[in-house]
Design a protein around this motif. Structure first.
Motif, short mmCIF file in Angstrom:
data_model
loop_
_atom_site.label_atom_id
_atom_site.label_comp_id
_atom_site.label_asym_id
_atom_site.label_seq_id
_atom_site.Cartn_x
_atom_site.Cartn_y
_atom_site.Cartn_z
N ASP A 12 0.83 -1.21 0.00
CA ASP A 12 0.00 0.00 0.00
C ASP A 12 0.86 1.26 0.00
OD1 ASP A 12 -2.31 -1.48 -0.02
OD2 ASP A 12 -2.63 -1.39 2.15
N HIS A 13 1.92 1.24 0.81
CA HIS A 13 2.83 2.40 0.86
C HIS A 13 3.55 2.57 -0.47
CE1 HIS A 13 6.03 4.79 3.34
NE2 HIS A 13 5.39 5.53 2.46
N GLN A 14 3.94 1.46 -1.09
CA GLN A 14 4.58 1.54 -2.40
C GLN A 14 3.65 2.21 -3.42
OE1 GLN A 14 6.30 -2.19 -3.86
NE2 GLN A 14 6.67 -2.85 -1.75
N GLN A 15 2.39 1.80 -3.44
CA GLN A 15 1.43 2.36 -4.39
C GLN A 15 1.18 3.84 -4.13
OE1 GLN A 15 0.25 0.94 -7.23
NE2 GLN A 15 1.73 -0.64 -6.63
N GLN A 16 1.19 4.23 -2.86
CA GLN A 16 1.00 5.65 -2.51
C GLN A 16 2.16 6.49 -3.02
OE1 GLN A 16 -1.94 6.61 -0.94
NE2 GLN A 16 -1.29 8.63 -1.59
N LEU A 17 3.37 5.97 -2.86
CA LEU A 17 4.55 6.68 -3.35
C LEU A 17 4.52 6.82 -4.87
CD1 LEU A 17 7.33 5.02 -1.14
CD2 LEU A 17 6.44 7.34 -0.92
#
Length: 361
Positions: free
Chosen positions: A331-336
């Motif tokens: 999820d954090h990867q996609q947000q970045l």
């Protein structure tokens, strides 16, 4: 036209990208590069197919050094040679991309009333470009808010030019996996500390190499020439074929195509490339960079939650754990990725070329 500057890949590759954009728009254009003797551009520019002249210029040592005693003589000699190059080549315009040679060349070009442009790659400009800003006609920048440093009526936001192959990395993962001898289905970490490597990053990776391997993460690691043997010895000790070290990566397009995560310095070109390829990145800015400009480049991303920053002084304690945490947080990867994509400018070299040609015309 003369294009001047260099010293690092962060100056040289944008300069070459601008040159190629000029050739596309004006196929008959005559181009001459002017660099600093003994620096990287004297090798990379001819390899790209362009002529280059060298000036005997270097930077001032920030610490007390006897080398600084010779600097005024080098500057005077470089100014005289820059004047001679201009008289002989008779350019209709000059472009400065930063680096030691751009100061003397642009100073002499503007003194001779030759239309001139500087390209400021960072979010915080160096002293040379601040001084030249009063003399040139246009200032091409990559970041908002540069009117803090430059006359607003001269500023054009063009972004930073990147190597053309970086613009086309999607769809290359199969080719990239074959090129690096890796598995296209596994998570891959790319580490780039600039063309010279980054010691704090490299040492952190050596110490955390087993953790990376145990997490099942593949590694593409650009170490720089000075650290390559040490990195390769550490990889050989683990006997893990999914960990790859290189002193320099010539096919950065394939490295970006292959990777899922990136650890990098905060140089302007690297930041621009990451925006274009839209990869989740952990940035470790070089604290000794002039005016701490790498930290300011990184903040331009982190303030928009488009990247993660780890201080150089914290790298040994935090860097590997931070990347492992990010690897496990999709999820954090996609947000970045979502936040960094809108920051990309993919036609920067063409924008700069058009501005230069419009200035002449």
């Amino acid at each position: 036209m003369i294009i001047s500057g260099g010293g690092t890949g962060g100056h040289i590759f944008p300069a070459i990208a601008i040159a190629r954009a000029l050739q596309k728009i004006e196929p008959g254009i005559e181009l001459l590069f002017v660099g600093a003797e003994g620096r990287m551009e004297m090798e990379k520019v001819p390899a790209a197919g362009f002529k280059i002249e060298g000036l005997q210029i270097s930077g001032i040592q920030r610490s007390l050094s006897l080398k600084n005693l010779s600097w005024p003589f080098k500057l005077l000699k470089s100014l005289n040679k820059a004047s001679s190059i201009i008289e002989k080549f008779k350019p209709q315009a000059a472009v400065g991309v930063g680096g030691y040679a751009s100061g003397p060349l642009l100073y002499k070009a503007t003194a001779k009333k030759i239309p001139s442009v500087i390209q400021e790659q960072n979010s915080y400009p160096g002293i040379t470009n601040k001084l030249l800003a009063k003399r040139v006609q246009k200032i091409c920048v990559a970041y908002d808010g540069m009117n803090r440093f430059f006359p607003e009526d001269k500023i054009i936001r063009t972004g930073n030019p990147v190597r053309e192959d970086i613009l086309h990395v999607e769809g290359k993962k199969t080719e990239a996996a074959a090129f690096f001898g890796l598995d296209s289905t596994k998570t891959t970490l790319l580490i780039v500390g600039g063309s010279q490597g980054a010691r704090s990053i490299n040492l952190s990776v050596v110490n955390g190499l087993k953790k990376i391997a145990d997490a099942g993460i593949q590694l593409i690691w650009q170490t720089g020439k000075n650290f390559y043997r040490e990195a390769n010895d550490a990889i050989n000790a683990l006997n893990n074929p999914s960990l790859k070290a290189f002193d320099f990566i010539g096919r950065m397009d394939l490295a970006y195509a292959m990777c899922d995560l990136v650890i990098a310095r905060g140089g302007a070109s690297t930041v621009s490339e990451l925006c274009i390829v839209a990869r989740p990145a952990i940035l470790v800015p070089l604290p000794t960079a002039a005016e701490d400009h790498q930290t300011k480049n990184c903040l331009a991303l982190t303030e928009k939650k488009a990247a993660i920053m780890v201080k150089d002084s914290d790298a040994s304690a935090q860097l590997i754990n931070t990347v492992l945490q990010l690897a496990n947080d999709k999820d954090h990867q996609q947000q970045l990725i979502k936040n960094i994509k809108p920051m990309a400018i993919t036609d920067s070299a063409e924008r700069i070329a058009k501005e230069v040609l419009a200035m002449i015309n």
